[in-house]
Design a protein around this motif. Structure first.
Motif, PDB file in Angstrom:
ATOM      1  N   ALA A  16       0.812  -1.210   0.000  1.00 40.21           N
ATOM      2  CA  ALA A  16       0.000   0.000   0.000  1.00 40.21           C
ATOM      3  C   ALA A  16       0.849   1.264   0.000  1.00 40.21           C
ATOM      4  O   ALA A  16       0.392   2.332  -0.452  1.00 40.21           O
ATOM      5  N   ILE A  17       2.087   1.184   0.493  1.00 42.26           N
ATOM      6  CA  ILE A  17       2.962   2.353   0.512  1.00 42.26           C
ATOM      7  C   ILE A  17       3.332   2.784  -0.908  1.00 42.26           C
ATOM      8  O   ILE A  17       3.522   3.979  -1.182  1.00 42.26           O
ATOM      9  N   ASP A  18       3.418   1.840  -1.830  1.00 40.23           N
ATOM     10  CA  ASP A  18       3.671   2.195  -3.229  1.00 40.23           C
ATOM     11  C   ASP A  18       2.566   3.116  -3.744  1.00 40.23           C
ATOM     12  O   ASP A  18       2.838   4.169  -4.331  1.00 40.23           O
ATOM     13  N   LYS A  19       1.333   2.727  -3.543  1.00 42.33           N
ATOM     14  CA  LYS A  19       0.198   3.515  -4.052  1.00 42.33           C
ATOM     15  C   LYS A  19       0.114   4.859  -3.338  1.00 42.33           C
ATOM     16  O   LYS A  19      -0.109   5.898  -3.975  1.00 42.33           O
ATOM     17  N   ALA A  20       0.309   4.868  -2.024  1.00 43.31           N
ATOM     18  CA  ALA A  20       0.232   6.114  -1.262  1.00 43.31           C
ATOM     19  C   ALA A  20       1.325   7.084  -1.703  1.00 43.31           C
ATOM     20  O   ALA A  20       1.084   8.297  -1.829  1.00 43.31           O
ATOM     21  N   THR A  21       2.521   6.561  -1.981  1.00 39.50           N
ATOM     22  CA  THR A  21       3.621   7.417  -2.403  1.00 39.50           C
ATOM     23  C   THR A  21       3.379   7.959  -3.801  1.00 39.50           C
ATOM     24  O   THR A  21       3.614   9.139  -4.076  1.00 39.50           O
ATOM     25  N   TRP A  22       2.909   7.098  -4.696  1.00 39.23           N
ATOM     26  CA  TRP A  22       2.579   7.555  -6.052  1.00 39.23           C
ATOM     27  C   TRP A  22       1.571   8.696  -5.998  1.00 39.23           C
ATOM     28  O   TRP A  22       1.746   9.732  -6.660  1.00 39.23           O
ATOM     29  N   LYS A  79      16.819  -1.671 -10.405  1.00 34.62           N
ATOM     30  CA  LYS A  79      17.274  -3.037 -10.665  1.00 34.62           C
ATOM     31  C   LYS A  79      16.872  -4.002  -9.550  1.00 34.62           C
ATOM     32  O   LYS A  79      16.958  -5.224  -9.733  1.00 34.62           O
ATOM     33  N   ASP A  80      16.429  -3.458  -8.422  1.00 30.26           N
ATOM     34  CA  ASP A  80      16.187  -4.307  -7.246  1.00 30.26           C
ATOM     35  C   ASP A  80      14.775  -4.118  -6.686  1.00 30.26           C
ATOM     36  O   ASP A  80      14.561  -4.197  -5.486  1.00 30.26           O
ATOM     37  N   ILE A  81      13.801  -3.876  -7.555  1.00 31.20           N
ATOM     38  CA  ILE A  81      12.440  -3.599  -7.093  1.00 31.20           C
ATOM     39  C   ILE A  81      11.784  -4.852  -6.517  1.00 31.20           C
ATOM     40  O   ILE A  81      12.094  -5.972  -6.905  1.00 31.20           O
ATOM     41  N   ARG A  82      10.871  -4.608  -5.588  1.00 34.75           N
ATOM     42  CA  ARG A  82      10.085  -5.686  -4.999  1.00 34.75           C
ATOM     43  C   ARG A  82       8.723  -5.811  -5.681  1.00 34.75           C
ATOM     44  O   ARG A  82       8.115  -6.896  -5.653  1.00 34.75           O
ATOM     45  N   THR A  83       8.213  -4.721  -6.250  1.00 32.88           N
ATOM     46  CA  THR A  83       6.907  -4.717  -6.913  1.00 32.88           C
ATOM     47  C   THR A  83       6.996  -3.894  -8.190  1.00 32.88           C
ATOM     48  O   THR A  83       7.868  -3.022  -8.326  1.00 32.88           O
ATOM     49  N   GLN A  84       6.065  -4.139  -9.115  1.00 37.44           N
ATOM     50  CA  GLN A  84       6.017  -3.317 -10.327  1.00 37.44           C
ATOM     51  C   GLN A  84       5.673  -1.870 -10.001  1.00 37.44           C
ATOM     52  O   GLN A  84       6.174  -0.934 -10.627  1.00 37.44           O
ATOM     53  N   GLN A  85       4.797  -1.683  -9.023  1.00 36.42           N
ATOM     54  CA  GLN A  85       4.412  -0.326  -8.653  1.00 36.42           C
ATOM     55  C   GLN A  85       5.601   0.456  -8.104  1.00 36.42           C
ATOM     56  O   GLN A  85       5.707   1.668  -8.287  1.00 36.42           O
ATOM     57  N   GLU A  86       6.515  -0.241  -7.444  1.00 38.66           N
ATOM     58  CA  GLU A  86       7.720   0.412  -6.927  1.00 38.66           C
ATOM     59  C   GLU A  86       8.531   1.008  -8.076  1.00 38.66           C
ATOM     60  O   GLU A  86       9.052   2.121  -7.970  1.00 38.66           O
ATOM     61  N   SER A 192      11.768  14.950   0.870  1.00 33.58           N
ATOM     62  CA  SER A 192      11.331  14.316   2.109  1.00 33.58           C
ATOM     63  C   SER A 192      10.550  13.039   1.825  1.00 33.58           C
ATOM     64  O   SER A 192      10.684  12.042   2.533  1.00 33.58           O
ATOM     65  N   VAL A 193       9.748  13.045   0.758  1.00 32.47           N
ATOM     66  CA  VAL A 193       9.010  11.840   0.372  1.00 32.47           C
ATOM     67  C   VAL A 193       9.967  10.798  -0.201  1.00 32.47           C
ATOM     68  O   VAL A 193       9.881   9.613   0.129  1.00 32.47           O
ATOM     69  N   HIS A 194      10.887  11.250  -1.048  1.00 31.60           N
ATOM     70  CA  HIS A 194      11.849  10.312  -1.645  1.00 31.60           C
ATOM     71  C   HIS A 194      12.635   9.583  -0.559  1.00 31.60           C
ATOM     72  O   HIS A 194      12.772   8.356  -0.576  1.00 31.60           O
ATOM     73  N   GLY A 195      13.174  10.346   0.386  1.00 30.87           N
ATOM     74  CA  GLY A 195      13.990   9.742   1.438  1.00 30.87           C
ATOM     75  C   GLY A 195      13.205   8.798   2.320  1.00 30.87           C
ATOM     76  O   GLY A 195      13.701   7.732   2.711  1.00 30.87           O
ATOM     77  N   THR A 196      11.977   9.179   2.643  1.00 29.59           N
ATOM     78  CA  THR A 196      11.149   8.332   3.490  1.00 29.59           C
ATOM     79  C   THR A 196      10.772   7.038   2.774  1.00 29.59           C
ATOM     80  O   THR A 196      10.837   5.948   3.356  1.00 29.59           O
ATOM     81  N   TYR A 197      10.401   7.141   1.504  1.00 29.60           N
ATOM     82  CA  TYR A 197       9.973   5.966   0.742  1.00 29.60           C
ATOM     83  C   TYR A 197      11.129   4.986   0.548  1.00 29.60           C
ATOM     84  O   TYR A 197      10.985   3.774   0.786  1.00 29.60           O
ATOM     85  N   ASN A 312       6.300  21.342   9.409  1.00 30.01           N
ATOM     86  CA  ASN A 312       7.422  20.554   9.922  1.00 30.01           C
ATOM     87  C   ASN A 312       7.215  19.065   9.744  1.00 30.01           C
ATOM     88  O   ASN A 312       8.165  18.317   9.545  1.00 30.01           O
ATOM     89  N   ASP A 313       5.966  18.594   9.810  1.00 31.77           N
ATOM     90  CA  ASP A 313       5.724  17.171   9.624  1.00 31.77           C
ATOM     91  C   ASP A 313       6.098  16.730   8.224  1.00 31.77           C
ATOM     92  O   ASP A 313       6.656  15.659   8.010  1.00 31.77           O
ATOM     93  N   ASP A 314       5.784  17.578   7.216  1.00 28.66           N
ATOM     94  CA  ASP A 314       6.174  17.248   5.853  1.00 28.66           C
ATOM     95  C   ASP A 314       7.684  17.168   5.737  1.00 28.66           C
ATOM     96  O   ASP A 314       8.246  16.286   5.089  1.00 28.66           O
ATOM     97  N   TYR A 315       8.371  18.134   6.338  1.00 29.81           N
ATOM     98  CA  TYR A 315       9.825  18.175   6.253  1.00 29.81           C
ATOM     99  C   TYR A 315      10.444  16.966   6.922  1.00 29.81           C
ATOM    100  O   TYR A 315      11.342  16.325   6.411  1.00 29.81           O
ATOM    101  N   ASN A 316       9.932  16.604   8.090  1.00 27.39           N
ATOM    102  CA  ASN A 316      10.556  15.545   8.861  1.00 27.39           C
ATOM    103  C   ASN A 316      10.284  14.162   8.293  1.00 27.39           C
ATOM    104  O   ASN A 316      11.138  13.296   8.315  1.00 27.39           O
ATOM    105  N   TYR A 317       9.088  13.964   7.794  1.00 23.82           N
ATOM    106  CA  TYR A 317       8.727  12.599   7.438  1.00 23.82           C
ATOM    107  C   TYR A 317       8.337  12.435   5.976  1.00 23.82           C
ATOM    108  O   TYR A 317       8.586  11.409   5.382  1.00 23.82           O
ATOM    109  N   GLY A 318       7.666  13.427   5.402  1.00 27.62           N
ATOM    110  CA  GLY A 318       7.359  13.377   3.981  1.00 27.62           C
ATOM    111  C   GLY A 318       6.220  12.469   3.603  1.00 27.62           C
ATOM    112  O   GLY A 318       5.441  12.793   2.723  1.00 27.62           O
ATOM    113  N   LEU A 319       6.052  11.342   4.257  1.00 28.80           N
ATOM    114  CA  LEU A 319       5.052  10.356   3.870  1.00 28.80           C
ATOM    115  C   LEU A 319       4.386   9.828   5.108  1.00 28.80           C
ATOM    116  O   LEU A 319       5.036   9.342   6.011  1.00 28.80           O
TER     117      LEU A 319
END
Length: 321
Positions: A16-22, A79-86, A192-197, A312-319
């Motif tokens: 579900a994190i793949d879809k939420a991040t997308w 090269k090391d994905i776990r899912t197609q959505q990733e 912030s989203v990239h790093g968290t994901y 600040n929540d966006d900055y700290n966690y992003g997702l």
């Protein structure tokens, strides 16, 4: 018989994190061409030559790091994905890293002369500290294990960018270069989203390792961060000693190094917390965006509305987890 090619099915989600991040990344889509950078020219002309040099060359360094991410980082992670959505999420991240890199050129085009731009890129492409960290990170992308690549990516996204981000956030905190800083805040929101994901994906693989391999990888991780910080300390002194900001920038870096470790599910390495960071810079992070309506001129079918407020929540966690 050749293996059948598998169509991606977003109606069957493995993670579900793949879809939420997308969804979060596509909601955040933006382009630099919609921000009125020329409105900052009065501020720019009032700056002295030391300040102008710092801004231009700091953005040159940021351009190099975004180039590493867009040209090599995401292709290595795919090269090391776990899912197609990733992989689809990484495609989005790869494109936005290119948008980030281009955005700095838009800033240069607005603020600098052609000769100054040439000098900035010549300096960027030969600076020993910038080249060291770009090559160190890319070396891991090319030869590291899947989990080492994710560690390198999170360290770049959540740590190495911040010696550069300090400058526009500082000026924003003093109500200067506010449109330039608007771009930086949009980049921050993406990163912030990239790093968290990517940190989340790292944790999935890390938790599958035997305890002995976990400890070995943790040792490698902290050694890498120490080496990166050592280089970043030298780069910070080179860039900020003349203007007198070096110690404040290093505090900001250590704070963000801990954030990178948090994204990776690890313990902090430094004692620095948010209260130790220059409050002017922290205020620059948490101040609301200017709510530019980026897409009002390109038709209702492509209108994404206003930029959401960053806090600040966006900055700290992003997702949201």
């Amino acid at each position: 018989m050749t293996e059948a090619y598998k169509a991606i099915n977003w109606n069957e989600i493995e993670d579900a994190i793949d879809k939420a991040t997308w969804e979060k990344l596509t909601e955040q889509f933006w382009l630099d061409t919609r921000i009125p950078l020329s409105n900052d020219l009065d501020d720019w002309r009032q700056m002295n030559t030391t300040e102008q040099y710092l801004v231009g060359h700091i953005f040159g360094g940021l351009t190099l790091l975004d180039t590493v991410q867009s040209q090599d980082g995401m292709s290595a992670l795919k090269k090391d994905i776990r899912t197609q959505q990733e992989e689809a999420v990484f495609n989005n991240i790869e494109f936005m890293e290119s948008v980030h890199a281009k955005s700095y050129s838009s800033i240069f085009e607005t603020l600098n002369t052609p000769a100054e731009i040439d000098e900035i890129f010549d300096w960027t492409n030969t600076n020993e500290f910038l080249q060291w960290k770009a090559q160190r990170i890319n070396g891991i992308y090319q030869t590291g294990t899947p989990l080492q690549k994710k560690i390198a990516s999170v360290f770049l996204e959540t740590f190495l960018f911040y010696s550069g981000f300090y400058t526009p956030l500082y000026y924003l905190g003093h109500n200067q270069l506010v449109n330039v800083a608007e771009i930086i805040k949009l980049i921050l929101r993406d990163e912030s989203v990239h790093g968290t994901y990517i940190g989340y994906k790292f944790q999935l693989g890390f938790n599958e390792l035997p305890e002995e391999e976990q400890e070995e990888l943790k040792g490698w991780m902290y050694d890498l961060l120490y080496d990166l910080y050592d280089n970043e300390e030298k780069y910070t002194h080179q860039m900020y000693d003349e203007i007198g900001w070096s110690e404040s920038v290093l505090t900001f870096l250590r704070y963000n190094a801990n954030k990178a470790l948090m994204n990776l599910g690890q313990d902090p390495m430094f004692p620095d917390g948010a209260d130790d960071v220059n409050p002017v810079v922290m205020n620059g992070i948490s101040t609301s965006t200017s709510n530019h309506d980026f897409f009002s001129q390109v038709g209702n079918g492509y209108r994404l509305g206003q930029v959401e407020v960053m806090d600040n929540d966006d900055y700290n966690y992003g997702l949201d987890k």
